[in-house]
Motif scaffolding. Structure first.
Motif, PDB file in Angstrom:
ATOM      1  N   GLU A 148      -5.224 -55.667 -39.620  1.00  0.00           N
ATOM      2  CA  GLU A 148      -6.507 -55.415 -39.698  1.00  0.00           C
ATOM      3  C   GLU A 148      -6.924 -56.132 -41.062  1.00  0.00           C
ATOM      4  O   GLU A 148      -8.492 -56.533 -41.124  1.00  0.00           O
ATOM      5  CB  GLU A 148      -6.964 -53.791 -40.025  1.00  0.00           C
ATOM      6  N   ASP A 180      -5.073 -49.245 -36.002  1.00  0.00           N
ATOM      7  CA  ASP A 180      -6.197 -50.148 -36.255  1.00  0.00           C
ATOM      8  C   ASP A 180      -6.845 -49.790 -37.663  1.00  0.00           C
ATOM      9  O   ASP A 180      -7.914 -50.146 -37.627  1.00  0.00           O
ATOM     10  CB  ASP A 180      -7.231 -49.815 -35.157  1.00  0.00           C
ATOM     11  N   SER A 200     -11.004 -58.137 -45.019  1.00  0.00           N
ATOM     12  CA  SER A 200     -10.794 -57.898 -43.437  1.00  0.00           C
ATOM     13  C   SER A 200     -10.499 -58.906 -42.679  1.00  0.00           C
ATOM     14  O   SER A 200     -10.734 -60.249 -43.224  1.00  0.00           O
ATOM     15  CB  SER A 200     -12.308 -57.341 -42.911  1.00  0.00           C
ATOM     16  N   ASN A 201      -9.923 -59.026 -41.629  1.00  0.00           N
ATOM     17  CA  ASN A 201      -9.560 -60.123 -40.706  1.00  0.00           C
ATOM     18  C   ASN A 201     -10.822 -60.449 -39.817  1.00  0.00           C
ATOM     19  O   ASN A 201     -10.578 -61.669 -39.080  1.00  0.00           O
ATOM     20  CB  ASN A 201      -8.403 -59.757 -39.762  1.00  0.00           C
ATOM     21  N   GLU A 202     -11.901 -60.142 -40.050  1.00  0.00           N
ATOM     22  CA  GLU A 202     -13.112 -60.670 -39.281  1.00  0.00           C
ATOM     23  C   GLU A 202     -13.543 -61.893 -39.707  1.00  0.00           C
ATOM     24  O   GLU A 202     -12.999 -62.223 -40.834  1.00  0.00           O
ATOM     25  CB  GLU A 202     -14.106 -59.345 -39.124  1.00  0.00           C
ATOM     26  N   THR A 203     -14.532 -62.575 -38.910  1.00  0.00           N
ATOM     27  CA  THR A 203     -14.844 -63.874 -39.310  1.00  0.00           C
ATOM     28  C   THR A 203     -16.573 -63.608 -39.630  1.00  0.00           C
ATOM     29  O   THR A 203     -17.288 -63.246 -38.519  1.00  0.00           O
ATOM     30  CB  THR A 203     -14.456 -64.874 -38.188  1.00  0.00           C
ATOM     31  N   PRO A 257     -14.732 -63.051 -43.351  1.00  0.00           N
ATOM     32  CA  PRO A 257     -13.912 -62.007 -43.876  1.00  0.00           C
ATOM     33  C   PRO A 257     -15.061 -61.444 -44.776  1.00  0.00           C
ATOM     34  O   PRO A 257     -15.650 -61.949 -45.782  1.00  0.00           O
ATOM     35  CB  PRO A 257     -12.828 -62.437 -44.399  1.00  0.00           C
ATOM     36  N   ARG A 258     -15.019 -60.213 -45.011  1.00  0.00           N
ATOM     37  CA  ARG A 258     -15.644 -59.285 -46.293  1.00  0.00           C
ATOM     38  C   ARG A 258     -14.668 -59.008 -47.044  1.00  0.00           C
ATOM     39  O   ARG A 258     -13.625 -58.112 -46.417  1.00  0.00           O
ATOM     40  CB  ARG A 258     -16.548 -58.491 -45.641  1.00  0.00           C
ATOM     41  N   LYS A 270     -10.033 -52.160 -38.200  1.00  0.00           N
ATOM     42  CA  LYS A 270     -10.153 -53.216 -37.523  1.00  0.00           C
ATOM     43  C   LYS A 270     -11.540 -53.577 -37.174  1.00  0.00           C
ATOM     44  O   LYS A 270     -12.461 -52.864 -36.718  1.00  0.00           O
ATOM     45  CB  LYS A 270      -9.259 -53.188 -36.317  1.00  0.00           C
ATOM     46  N   GLY A 271     -12.029 -54.845 -37.322  1.00  0.00           N
ATOM     47  CA  GLY A 271     -13.279 -55.464 -37.184  1.00  0.00           C
ATOM     48  C   GLY A 271     -14.364 -54.936 -38.368  1.00  0.00           C
ATOM     49  O   GLY A 271     -15.502 -55.335 -38.086  1.00  0.00           O
ATOM     50  N   GLU A 272     -14.053 -53.930 -39.015  1.00  0.00           N
ATOM     51  CA  GLU A 272     -14.912 -53.845 -40.165  1.00  0.00           C
ATOM     52  C   GLU A 272     -14.675 -54.357 -41.438  1.00  0.00           C
ATOM     53  O   GLU A 272     -13.466 -54.682 -41.600  1.00  0.00           O
ATOM     54  CB  GLU A 272     -15.020 -52.076 -40.234  1.00  0.00           C
ATOM     55  N   ALA A 273     -15.763 -54.157 -42.520  1.00  0.00           N
ATOM     56  CA  ALA A 273     -15.503 -54.440 -43.806  1.00  0.00           C
ATOM     57  C   ALA A 273     -14.591 -53.434 -44.555  1.00  0.00           C
ATOM     58  O   ALA A 273     -14.543 -52.274 -44.257  1.00  0.00           O
ATOM     59  CB  ALA A 273     -16.670 -54.699 -44.487  1.00  0.00           C
TER      60      ALA A 273
END
Lengths: 175, 370
Positions: B224, B241, B256-259, B261-262, B276-279
């Protein structure tokens, strides 16, 4: 058919002053040294310094190498000399930096006479064996974390032993 | 500033004193004869050891010969060490730490030879062959290279990738190639490349990290989140998660691992969660004594002895009684699960001017001078 990267013929040519052979030899050695010092020290800037110092030592000592087939032992010793010189040099005991400020106090100057040394030896004998080992390894310049790895104990335990040694010494020197 | 506290830092910490600390210590030396006597006694011990410690070159040559590798020495070196053997040997044998040092040098030799062995694979020599043979050779070479690359990569991955697994309830101390330490509190797995470490690890489960300070960032990845640090201590729990990060000391950036990242930056005593998927959630202040209890570490921060004894008792499953006179005394320290309880209590009593008495019921901490 294959040839060693440190073929004695290559070493011999390097020793006789062939610049290209010498460059090839040192370049190949630097790869070994990088792997070795990274394993021992880790920090890339320090590793680079140690590689340069070792290559310089090898470069200047090569002419005196009598047996080119002994290059591996020759290079190994050069690396060990540099590594352990580095250990000693990096950790000149911080406590000692106060000596010049103490020395003018005549009564408290550090006396190196054999009688005092005997007393210190007796004081050391009163410490637990592991505590004594830590103080002696520290003298060589190892950091607490490295001593912990050598003795297979935690870094905190090492620091505690040093502190205890100091407490013990306090009582010994009070007598 | 108390010069004895400064002296303690001088002995137990490896960073330099600040100019203020140094000045305060020198002032202490000028005004406190007791401090001078103790300090000079300590210096005498070190001068004594330094005087006896053999020269680096002597120690290395001696260690090689003593470990059965006299053939590594030149004739001149062998002759030199033979002449000085008796002196060096008697010093080494009478100082156990110097003896450890000779073993370490023997280990350094072996490490060098391992590195030499892995870097000195044979290199091909050049042959002159008929022109037609190059076409056949090229086909064989392509096939061979493909096969070799496949086998090599599989083997290389196997050889260099390290996977540490701690089963539920198990504790494991993992020393990483850069001297950082990961304390796994099972269930946990930690994966890293030992050959090309690059200060990066992958974590699932729970671990407490002690990151050695280096110029290059250390990165811990979970499914995450990603944590980036230079040198610090923090706990991480990853699973279902979600990743939780709690900082004990230093400073970390949690992303975070999102693109794209935050990320947020944590200060000591702060915590964040990354779903997961969130800041990362905004940081909150927590009590690390409680929030990091799952690590098996005991964190004491000006903690009254009454509470310290409870924390230690439950962490180590031993009975610890504290004398009423010491109940309100506060203590500070961080103790990893691999430190024996006796050492932990010894450390605490040093600061309390107390002693530990062990009996069949457990441990009692009582004043040194009631």
């Amino acid at each position: 058919m294959a040839a060693s990267k440190f073929d004695p013929q290559l070493v011999l040519r390097a020793k006789k002053g062939d610049e290209r052979s010498r460059n090839v030899l040192l370049e190949r050695l630097s790869v070994v040294l990088e792997r070795f010092f990274k394993r021992k020290i880790g920090d890339q800037a320090l590793v680079d310094d140690l590689i340069q110092c070792t290559l310089l030592r090898v470069h200047s000592g090569l002419i005196a190498l009598k047996h080119p087939d002994k290059f591996k032992a020759f290079a190994m010793k050069a690396a060990l000399f540099e590594l352990h010189d580095y250990y000693r040099g990096r950790h000149s005991m911080k406590e000692r930096s106060f000596e010049p400020e103490l020395l003018p106090e005549k009564n408290y100057s550090i006396n190196q006479s054999s009688g005092d040394s005997m007393d210190v030896e007796k004081a050391l004998e009163l410490l637990k064996p592991r505590t004594r080992r830590i103080l002696e390894l520290r003298e060589h310049g190892y950091k607490y974390r490295e001593i912990a790895d050598i003795l297979n104990i935690s870094e905190t335990a090492v620091k505690m032993q040093v502190k205890r040694a100091f407490e013990k010494m306090k009582t010994i020197f009070a007598d | 500033m108390n010069p004895y506290h400064i002296l303690n830092k001088l002995l137990c910490e490896e960073e330099e004193l600040t100019s203020e600390e140094r000045k305060a210590f020198v002032e202490g030396l000028k005004s406190d004869p007791e401090l001078v006597r103790v300090f000079t006694g300590w210096l005498q011990v070190h001068s004594h050891l330094m005087e006896r410690l053999p020269e680096t070159k002597d120690l290395i040559l001696y260690s090689l010969a003593a470990d059965g590798h006299a053939d590594d020495l030149t004739h001149q070196e062998a002759s030199y060490i033979s002449d000085h053997w008796k002196d060096i040997d008697s010093v080494v044998e009478s100082h156990p730490g110097f003896k450890d040092l000779t073993h370490q040098i023997a280990q350094d030799r072996q490490d060098f030879l391992d590195c030499w062995g892995s870097e000195t694979a044979s290199v091909p020599q050049v042959f002159r062959l008929p022109a037609w043979s190059y076409q056949i050779a090229a086909v064989i070479a392509v096939l061979a290279v493909a096969a070799f690359a496949t086998i090599f990569l599989v083997n290389y991955q196997d050889r260099s990738m390290q996977l540490a697994i701690a089963t539920p309830g198990e504790y494991q101390r993992i020393l990483l190639p850069d001297s950082s330490i990961a304390h796994l509190s099972g269930p946990a797995t930690l994966e890293y490349n030992s050959e090309r470490f690059g200060r990066s690890v992958q974590l699932t489960g729970q671990a407490f990290f002690e990151i050695s300070h280096r110029p290059k960032q250390f990165i811990v990845r979970t499914n995450e989140a990603m944590v980036q640090v230079l040198g610090t201590r923090f706990g991480m729990r990853s699973g279902n998660d979600m990743t939780q990060v709690i900082l004990e000391s230093g400073r970390v950036q949690v992303a975070s691992n999102e693109t794209p990242p935050r990320s947020i930056v944590l200060a000591p005593g702060q915590m964040t969660d990354v779903v997961k998927g969130e800041a990362p959630t905004p940081s909150i202040d927590v009590n690390i004594e409680d929030e990091l209890r799952w690590t098996g570490f005991v964190f004491l921060r000006n903690t009254p002895m009454r509470k310290a004894a409870v924390l230690l008792s439950s962490s180590r499953n031993v009975n610890i009684d504290v004398d009423p006179l010491l109940m309100r005394e506060s203590v500070t320290g961080t103790f990893s699960p691999d430190i024996p309880i006796q050492e932990v209590l010894d450390a605490l009593t040093l600061t309390l001017n107390a002693q530990v008495i062990e009996d069949e019921d457990g441990f009692r901490i009582v004043p040194l001078f009631p």
